[in-house]
Enzyme design. Structure first.
Site, PDB file in Angstrom:
ATOM      1  N   ASN A 120      68.225  11.361  56.380  1.00  0.00           N
ATOM      2  CA  ASN A 120      68.420  12.079  55.314  1.00  0.00           C
ATOM      3  C   ASN A 120      66.754  12.292  54.932  1.00  0.00           C
ATOM      4  O   ASN A 120      65.808  11.351  55.647  1.00  0.00           O
ATOM      5  CB  ASN A 120      68.860  11.356  54.078  1.00  0.00           C
ATOM      6  CG  ASN A 120      69.711  11.750  53.703  1.00  0.00           C
ATOM      7  OD1 ASN A 120      70.639  12.494  54.093  1.00  0.00           O
ATOM      8  ND2 ASN A 120      70.231  10.106  53.292  1.00  0.00           N
ATOM      9  N   ASP A 174      66.106   5.976  37.771  1.00  0.00           N
ATOM     10  CA  ASP A 174      66.262   5.189  38.423  1.00  0.00           C
ATOM     11  C   ASP A 174      65.473   4.561  36.781  1.00  0.00           C
ATOM     12  O   ASP A 174      65.386   2.327  37.236  1.00  0.00           O
ATOM     13  CB  ASP A 174      65.087   4.797  39.294  1.00  0.00           C
ATOM     14  CG  ASP A 174      65.356   5.469  40.292  1.00  0.00           C
ATOM     15  OD1 ASP A 174      66.846   5.823  40.736  1.00  0.00           O
ATOM     16  OD2 ASP A 174      64.943   5.933  41.746  1.00  0.00           O
ATOM     17  N   GLN A 203      74.776  10.265  58.704  1.00  0.00           N
ATOM     18  CA  GLN A 203      73.718  11.675  58.484  1.00  0.00           C
ATOM     19  C   GLN A 203      72.451  11.321  58.179  1.00  0.00           C
ATOM     20  O   GLN A 203      72.085  10.081  58.265  1.00  0.00           O
ATOM     21  CB  GLN A 203      73.781  11.747  56.667  1.00  0.00           C
ATOM     22  CG  GLN A 203      73.994  12.619  55.956  1.00  0.00           C
ATOM     23  CD  GLN A 203      74.185  12.727  54.386  1.00  0.00           C
ATOM     24  OE1 GLN A 203      75.501  12.583  54.289  1.00  0.00           O
ATOM     25  NE2 GLN A 203      73.795  12.385  53.444  1.00  0.00           N
ATOM     26  N   HIS A 228      69.265   1.301  43.994  1.00  0.00           N
ATOM     27  CA  HIS A 228      69.900   2.362  44.297  1.00  0.00           C
ATOM     28  C   HIS A 228      71.144   1.570  45.742  1.00  0.00           C
ATOM     29  O   HIS A 228      70.729   0.661  46.799  1.00  0.00           O
ATOM     30  CB  HIS A 228      70.033   3.542  45.027  1.00  0.00           C
ATOM     31  CG  HIS A 228      68.731   4.551  44.632  1.00  0.00           C
ATOM     32  ND1 HIS A 228      68.517   4.923  45.132  1.00  0.00           N
ATOM     33  CD2 HIS A 228      68.725   4.371  42.891  1.00  0.00           C
ATOM     34  CE1 HIS A 228      67.323   5.971  44.235  1.00  0.00           C
ATOM     35  NE2 HIS A 228      67.889   5.306  42.935  1.00  0.00           N
ATOM     36  N   LYS A 240      72.636   2.099  55.973  1.00  0.00           N
ATOM     37  CA  LYS A 240      71.013   2.746  56.274  1.00  0.00           C
ATOM     38  C   LYS A 240      69.943   1.921  57.070  1.00  0.00           C
ATOM     39  O   LYS A 240      69.650   0.800  57.326  1.00  0.00           O
ATOM     40  CB  LYS A 240      70.169   2.443  55.050  1.00  0.00           C
ATOM     41  CG  LYS A 240      70.777   3.527  53.023  1.00  0.00           C
ATOM     42  CD  LYS A 240      69.973   3.674  52.053  1.00  0.00           C
ATOM     43  CE  LYS A 240      70.980   3.973  50.837  1.00  0.00           C
ATOM     44  NZ  LYS A 240      70.524   3.891  50.073  1.00  0.00           N
ATOM     45  N   ARG A 277      61.326   4.460  44.209  1.00  0.00           N
ATOM     46  CA  ARG A 277      61.828   5.285  44.418  1.00  0.00           C
ATOM     47  C   ARG A 277      63.681   3.788  44.270  1.00  0.00           C
ATOM     48  O   ARG A 277      63.507   3.168  45.692  1.00  0.00           O
ATOM     49  CB  ARG A 277      62.596   5.778  45.648  1.00  0.00           C
ATOM     50  CG  ARG A 277      62.172   7.154  45.416  1.00  0.00           C
ATOM     51  CD  ARG A 277      62.686   7.860  46.450  1.00  0.00           C
ATOM     52  NE  ARG A 277      61.391   9.702  46.622  1.00  0.00           N
ATOM     53  CZ  ARG A 277      61.934  10.682  45.785  1.00  0.00           C
ATOM     54  NH1 ARG A 277      63.426  11.030  45.657  1.00  0.00           N
ATOM     55  NH2 ARG A 277      60.965  11.681  46.021  1.00  0.00           N
ATOM     56  N   HIS A 323      68.879  -0.636  47.717  1.00  0.00           N
ATOM     57  CA  HIS A 323      68.030  -0.790  48.281  1.00  0.00           C
ATOM     58  C   HIS A 323      66.274   0.298  47.180  1.00  0.00           C
ATOM     59  O   HIS A 323      67.144   1.173  46.353  1.00  0.00           O
ATOM     60  CB  HIS A 323      68.045   0.534  49.397  1.00  0.00           C
ATOM     61  CG  HIS A 323      67.338   1.000  50.590  1.00  0.00           C
ATOM     62  ND1 HIS A 323      67.005   1.893  50.081  1.00  0.00           N
ATOM     63  CD2 HIS A 323      66.194   0.604  51.139  1.00  0.00           C
ATOM     64  CE1 HIS A 323      65.451   2.660  50.529  1.00  0.00           C
ATOM     65  NE2 HIS A 323      65.600   1.725  51.914  1.00  0.00           N
ATOM     66  N   TYR A 346      65.875   8.289  56.450  1.00  0.00           N
ATOM     67  CA  TYR A 346      67.022   7.333  56.322  1.00  0.00           C
ATOM     68  C   TYR A 346      68.133   8.503  57.068  1.00  0.00           C
ATOM     69  O   TYR A 346      68.564   8.933  56.986  1.00  0.00           O
ATOM     70  CB  TYR A 346      67.954   7.072  55.103  1.00  0.00           C
ATOM     71  CG  TYR A 346      66.881   6.890  53.989  1.00  0.00           C
ATOM     72  CD1 TYR A 346      66.993   5.809  52.722  1.00  0.00           C
ATOM     73  CD2 TYR A 346      65.842   7.857  53.290  1.00  0.00           C
ATOM     74  CE1 TYR A 346      66.869   5.797  52.013  1.00  0.00           C
ATOM     75  CE2 TYR A 346      65.466   7.736  52.154  1.00  0.00           C
ATOM     76  CZ  TYR A 346      66.171   6.629  50.856  1.00  0.00           C
ATOM     77  OH  TYR A 346      64.957   6.397  50.117  1.00  0.00           O
TER      78      TYR A 346
END
Length: 183
Positions: A48, A168, A46, A62, A72, A59, A119, A132
């Site tokens: 992003n 967050d 995937q 996570h 990632k 951000r 991250h 990502y």
């Protein structure tokens, strides 16, 4: 492409080796065989994009639980970020240690984030874009996080945090959950 190890096992810095001519340059940013040789995840399923309008946008931090691990490969394609990863692998000799790397549109450096690492990044310029490539689709319900300002993590952010999501900002402090990353 060069893959550089870091003091925290599993985290790697990926630098391109551009081949230049009058048109500009060409470079490989991912090579499955080189990643496998370095012990990194080779399946990226995937892609992003994170668009961030303002400098000081944070951000993170996570991570996905062991039931849905996610590696990632993170690169800044416009602007600049300070990207940080924290080892949250249970029983790891580098548990809660972190690696910080500046990723910019000019240095074209990428950061490989292994599964079970928290991250996050802060933008160092307005209108910053981060891409990502991830090894597994996002799995709702298994995302966790650490507070970017948790004193037990010792993360340093080079610019003030101006924008952060309510989610967050509300991750628990390690001291409030017994000193362990939430599971």
């Amino acid at each position: 492409m060069r893959i550089e190890t870091t003091p925290v096992a599993g985290v790697a810095i990926v630098r391109i080796d551009p081949r230049t001519d009058e048109r500009g340059f060409f470079a490989r940013s991912f090579d499955r065989d080189a990643f496998a040789e370095a012990g990194l995840e080779t399946e990226l399923v995937q892609a992003n994009i994170s668009w961030n309008e303002r400098r000081g946008t944070l951000r993170g931090m996570h991570y996905q639980l062991e039931s849905a691990p996610e590696a990632k490969l993170v690169r800044c394609t416009r602007g600049a970020v300070l990207d940080q990863v924290v080892d949250v692998r249970p029983g790891s000799p580098t548990y809660l240690q972190h690696v910080s790397v500046e990723l910019t549109e000019d240095n074209r450096t990428a950061l490989y984030v292994p599964p079970l690492f928290a991250h996050g990044f802060i933008t160092l310029a307005d209108r910053t874009e981060v891409t990502y490539n991830v090894s597994a689709p996002y799995t709702p319900g298994v995302e966790r996080g650490l507070r970017h300002d948790d004193p037990d993590l010792g993360l340093s952010w080079p610019v003030p945090v101006e924008v952060v999501s309510a989610k967050d900002a509300s991750w628990p402090l390690l001291a409030d959950v017994g000193g362990e990353a939430p599971r």
